[in-house]
Scaffold this active site. Structure first.
Site, short mmCIF file in Angstrom:
data_model
loop_
_atom_site.label_atom_id
_atom_site.label_comp_id
_atom_site.label_asym_id
_atom_site.label_seq_id
_atom_site.Cartn_x
_atom_site.Cartn_y
_atom_site.Cartn_z
CD GLU A 1 -3.12 -0.80 2.18
OE1 GLU A 1 -3.24 0.31 2.74
OE2 GLU A 1 -3.89 -1.75 2.39
CG ASP B 1 -9.01 2.11 4.85
OD1 ASP B 1 -7.86 1.88 5.28
OD2 ASP B 1 -9.38 1.82 3.69
CG HIS C 1 -7.80 -0.39 -0.59
ND1 HIS C 1 -9.15 -0.19 -0.43
CD2 HIS C 1 -7.21 0.08 0.54
CE1 HIS C 1 -9.36 0.38 0.74
NE2 HIS C 1 -8.20 0.57 1.34
CG HIS D 1 -4.93 4.22 1.94
ND1 HIS D 1 -6.01 4.98 2.36
CD2 HIS D 1 -5.34 2.94 1.98
CE1 HIS D 1 -7.02 4.18 2.65
NE2 HIS D 1 -6.64 2.94 2.42
#
Length: 145
Positions: free
Chosen positions: A25, A93, A82, A80
């Site tokens: 990630e 999250d 996935h 961020h």
């Protein structure tokens, strides 16, 4: 509905970071003024299991906040990825946002089936609301409140 505007170059910068970090990630911070992003800063992911979690390097985060303050910018969002999922907030999250970043926008890049998708969310009090993500000079479709 909240909105966040990114330039084409800023989207490319985020995507470059996400693809370079794969299969881990990626994560970073977005600063700007109003709804307009001005600066994107990549932050090292120091999670123990970076393939499925992200934890921003605290020292890099602190330095970024000092830079933003010096430049008169507001911290608008975090991003961020996935690597094997959709661009939607996971339960992790949501929990992390409520604790650490309740007033920020969360930009998530999903790479499920190697298809890149970008979406933005406002996570607050356990609630998840989609954020209008504007690219370049795209006009807002949100109804003024």
């Amino acid at each position: 509905m909240r909105s966040l505007r990114l330039s084409q170059q800023q989207v490319k910068s985020i995507m470059d970071d996400v693809l370079a970090a794969y299969p881990h990630e990626a994560c970073g911070m977005i600063a700007g003024q109003g709804i307009d992003a001005i600066q994107i800063l990549r932050i090292d992911n120091v999670a123990d299991q970076p393939q499925s979690h992200y934890v921003m390097d605290g020292m890099m985060q602190l330095q970024a906040l000092k830079t933003f303050e010096h430049q008169g910018l507001d911290w608008l969002a975090v991003y961020h990825s996935h690597p094997e999922g959709k661009p939607q907030p996971s339960q992790e999250d949501i929990r992390a946002a409520v604790l650490h970043t309740p007033n920020l926008i969360h930009v998530i890049v999903g790479l499920k089936n190697h298809q890149t998708q970008l979406q933005a969310w406002h996570i607050h009090d356990g609630q998840v609301d989609e954020v209008e993500l504007l690219i370049g000079s795209q006009a807002s479709m949100a109804v003024p409140s």
